[in-house]
Write a protein that holds these residues in place. Structure first.
Motif, PDB file in Angstrom:
ATOM      1  N   UNK A 116      -1.346  14.442   0.283  1.00  0.00           N
ATOM      2  CA  UNK A 116      -0.835  14.214   1.414  1.00  0.00           C
ATOM      3  C   UNK A 116      -1.668  13.704   2.697  1.00  0.00           C
ATOM      4  N   UNK A 117      -2.812  14.191   2.692  1.00  0.00           N
ATOM      5  CA  UNK A 117      -3.830  13.930   3.797  1.00  0.00           C
ATOM      6  C   UNK A 117      -3.990  12.361   3.396  1.00  0.00           C
ATOM      7  N   UNK A 118      -4.507  12.100   2.129  1.00  0.00           N
ATOM      8  CA  UNK A 118      -4.753  10.740   1.802  1.00  0.00           C
ATOM      9  C   UNK A 118      -3.905   9.718   1.960  1.00  0.00           C
ATOM     10  N   UNK A 119      -2.777  10.135   1.965  1.00  0.00           N
ATOM     11  CA  UNK A 119      -1.517   9.025   2.413  1.00  0.00           C
ATOM     12  C   UNK A 119      -1.510   8.992   3.862  1.00  0.00           C
ATOM     13  N   UNK A 120      -1.536  10.070   4.588  1.00  0.00           N
ATOM     14  CA  UNK A 120      -1.362   9.761   5.752  1.00  0.00           C
ATOM     15  C   UNK A 120      -2.493   8.989   6.495  1.00  0.00           C
ATOM     16  N   UNK A 121      -3.779   9.222   5.835  1.00  0.00           N
ATOM     17  CA  UNK A 121      -4.663   8.379   6.476  1.00  0.00           C
ATOM     18  C   UNK A 121      -4.424   7.005   5.961  1.00  0.00           C
ATOM     19  N   UNK A 122      -4.064   6.792   4.798  1.00  0.00           N
ATOM     20  CA  UNK A 122      -3.799   5.383   4.369  1.00  0.00           C
ATOM     21  C   UNK A 122      -2.682   4.450   5.350  1.00  0.00           C
ATOM     22  N   UNK A 123      -1.742   5.387   5.544  1.00  0.00           N
ATOM     23  CA  UNK A 123      -0.607   4.961   6.245  1.00  0.00           C
ATOM     24  C   UNK A 123      -1.111   4.460   7.644  1.00  0.00           C
ATOM     25  N   UNK A 124      -2.022   5.369   8.132  1.00  0.00           N
ATOM     26  CA  UNK A 124      -2.530   4.925   9.560  1.00  0.00           C
ATOM     27  C   UNK A 124      -3.344   3.797   9.624  1.00  0.00           C
ATOM     28  N   UNK A 125      -4.035   3.623   8.460  1.00  0.00           N
ATOM     29  CA  UNK A 125      -4.990   2.329   8.458  1.00  0.00           C
ATOM     30  C   UNK A 125      -3.774   0.963   8.271  1.00  0.00           C
ATOM     31  N   UNK A 126      -2.725   1.416   7.570  1.00  0.00           N
ATOM     32  CA  UNK A 126      -1.777   0.261   7.372  1.00  0.00           C
ATOM     33  C   UNK A 126      -1.297  -0.106   8.599  1.00  0.00           C
ATOM     34  N   UNK A 157     -10.640 -11.788   8.827  1.00  0.00           N
ATOM     35  CA  UNK A 157     -10.521 -10.749   7.888  1.00  0.00           C
ATOM     36  C   UNK A 157     -11.507  -9.486   8.179  1.00  0.00           C
ATOM     37  N   UNK A 158     -12.727  -9.974   8.767  1.00  0.00           N
ATOM     38  CA  UNK A 158     -13.484  -8.868   8.769  1.00  0.00           C
ATOM     39  C   UNK A 158     -13.277  -7.810  10.038  1.00  0.00           C
ATOM     40  N   UNK A 159     -12.590  -8.525  10.946  1.00  0.00           N
ATOM     41  CA  UNK A 159     -11.973  -7.661  12.055  1.00  0.00           C
ATOM     42  C   UNK A 159     -10.921  -6.734  11.622  1.00  0.00           C
ATOM     43  N   UNK A 160      -9.993  -7.583  10.854  1.00  0.00           N
ATOM     44  CA  UNK A 160      -8.888  -6.616  10.202  1.00  0.00           C
ATOM     45  C   UNK A 160      -9.298  -5.619   9.525  1.00  0.00           C
ATOM     46  N   UNK A 161     -10.568  -5.609   8.656  1.00  0.00           N
ATOM     47  CA  UNK A 161     -10.786  -4.572   7.885  1.00  0.00           C
ATOM     48  C   UNK A 161     -11.529  -3.328   8.857  1.00  0.00           C
ATOM     49  N   UNK A 162     -12.121  -3.829   9.874  1.00  0.00           N
ATOM     50  CA  UNK A 162     -12.860  -2.989  10.588  1.00  0.00           C
ATOM     51  C   UNK A 162     -11.960  -2.107  11.417  1.00  0.00           C
ATOM     52  N   UNK A 163     -11.109  -2.786  11.874  1.00  0.00           N
ATOM     53  CA  UNK A 163      -9.798  -2.140  12.601  1.00  0.00           C
ATOM     54  C   UNK A 163      -9.136  -0.975  11.934  1.00  0.00           C
ATOM     55  N   UNK A 164      -8.696  -1.524  10.686  1.00  0.00           N
ATOM     56  CA  UNK A 164      -8.096  -0.530   9.653  1.00  0.00           C
ATOM     57  C   UNK A 164      -9.240   0.528   9.406  1.00  0.00           C
ATOM     58  N   UNK A 165     -10.329   0.336   9.194  1.00  0.00           N
ATOM     59  CA  UNK A 165     -11.349   1.644   8.907  1.00  0.00           C
ATOM     60  C   UNK A 165     -11.477   2.569  10.057  1.00  0.00           C
ATOM     61  N   UNK A 166     -11.523   1.908  11.141  1.00  0.00           N
ATOM     62  CA  UNK A 166     -11.566   2.709  12.236  1.00  0.00           C
ATOM     63  C   UNK A 166     -10.422   3.822  12.562  1.00  0.00           C
ATOM     64  N   UNK A 167      -9.120   3.144  12.213  1.00  0.00           N
ATOM     65  CA  UNK A 167      -7.867   3.917  12.226  1.00  0.00           C
ATOM     66  C   UNK A 167      -8.100   4.878  11.372  1.00  0.00           C
ATOM     67  N   UNK A 168      -8.567   4.549  10.238  1.00  0.00           N
ATOM     68  CA  UNK A 168      -8.638   5.655   9.018  1.00  0.00           C
ATOM     69  C   UNK A 168      -9.571   6.717   9.479  1.00  0.00           C
ATOM     70  N   UNK A 169     -10.648   6.393  10.326  1.00  0.00           N
ATOM     71  CA  UNK A 169     -11.562   7.414  10.814  1.00  0.00           C
ATOM     72  C   UNK A 169     -10.787   8.493  11.657  1.00  0.00           C
ATOM     73  N   UNK A 170      -9.809   7.918  12.467  1.00  0.00           N
ATOM     74  CA  UNK A 170      -9.270   8.722  13.514  1.00  0.00           C
ATOM     75  C   UNK A 170      -8.189   9.474  12.697  1.00  0.00           C
ATOM     76  N   UNK A 171      -7.414   9.088  11.846  1.00  0.00           N
ATOM     77  CA  UNK A 171      -6.552   9.694  11.137  1.00  0.00           C
ATOM     78  C   UNK A 171      -7.126  10.807  10.473  1.00  0.00           C
ATOM     79  N   UNK A 172      -8.317  10.709  10.060  1.00  0.00           N
ATOM     80  CA  UNK A 172      -8.978  11.894   9.168  1.00  0.00           C
ATOM     81  C   UNK A 172      -9.271  12.863   9.989  1.00  0.00           C
ATOM     82  N   UNK A 173     -10.058  12.572  11.039  1.00  0.00           N
ATOM     83  CA  UNK A 173     -10.190  13.636  12.313  1.00  0.00           C
ATOM     84  C   UNK A 173      -9.112  14.281  12.659  1.00  0.00           C
TER      85      UNK A 173
END
Ligand SMILES: Cc1cc2nc3c(=O)[nH]c(=O)nc-3n(C[C@H](O)[C@H](O)[C@H](O)COP(=O)(O)O)c2cc1C
Length: 176
Positions: A24-34, A98-114
């Motif tokens: 559930x936590x993983x899904x939430x992180x991936x959804x935030x990245x998405x 595409x690099x910017x897209x990846x970076x933003x998604x990763x930053x969102x995932x970091x915040x979701x995990x936190x």
């Protein structure tokens, strides 16, 4: 937790205990990245989710032996996928968006995990080719970030940031 609390709480976690990360936590992180913005909403990135212990160890080796990558129960690998942008955006989409897209998604995932009480560390120092081989990624995908996620086993330490007066330039570059 509101957003400013999440931002204040996030720090680079470089030690993880063996508590699992729930689906559930993983899904939430991936959804935030998405939910992250991307150029033209093309989402020119891919995320590979790794839980397998052997593969995590291989990723740690490929990351110049940053062993905390193997310690984390889940590791996300963010790849830029320039082919998703080629037709619409040509060179700018392929070499930049595409690099910017990846970076933003990763930053969102970091915040979701936190926000879920989990820790992450953006790992950018790795052998591109080794990472792609371990994960069987197509040659056109470029690995951008490795993101171990787990329960922190370390504590935040104070780190400095540039003063805003130095970082933010009002009206003209170089001005304060
Ligand atoms: C593009 C990028 C690459 C990074 N690569 C690494 C890395 O390979 N290993 C590591 O331990 N931390 C890495 N970091 C984390 C930074 O060292 C960390 O964000 C920075 O020192 C600020 O600390 P904080 O995240 O605790 O605020 C990277 C961060 C970014 C954004």
């Amino acid at each position: 937790m509101d957003l400013s609390d999440v931002v204040a709480k996030r720090y680079s976690v470089r030690a993880f205990n063996d508590q699992p990360v729930s689906e559930a936590a993983l899904k939430s992180i991936l959804e935030t990245a998405n939910a992250a913005p991307s150029a033209g909403n093309r989402q020119a990135y891919e995320i590979v989710v790794v839980r397998d212990a052997k593969r995590r160890r291989q990723l740690a080796v490929a990351s110049h032996e940053q062993w905390f990558v193997a310690e984390a129960p889940v590791v996300l690998i963010f790849f830029a996928n320039p082919e998703r942008n080629r037709e619409r955006y040509r060179e700018r989409g392929v070499s930049l968006y595409c690099l910017q897209d990846s970076a933003v998604a990763c930053a969102y995932a970091q915040l979701a995990a936190t926000a879920l009480g989990l820790g992450t560390c953006w790992v950018g120092s790795f052998e591109d080719r080794a990472v792609s081989e371990i994960l069987g990624a197509p040659a056109s995908w470029q690995p951008v970030a490795i993101l171990p996620i787990g329960q922190p086993a370390d504590k935040p330490r104070p780190r400095e940031r540039r003063p805003l007066s130095n970082l933010a330039h009002h009206e003209k570059a170089g001005s304060e």
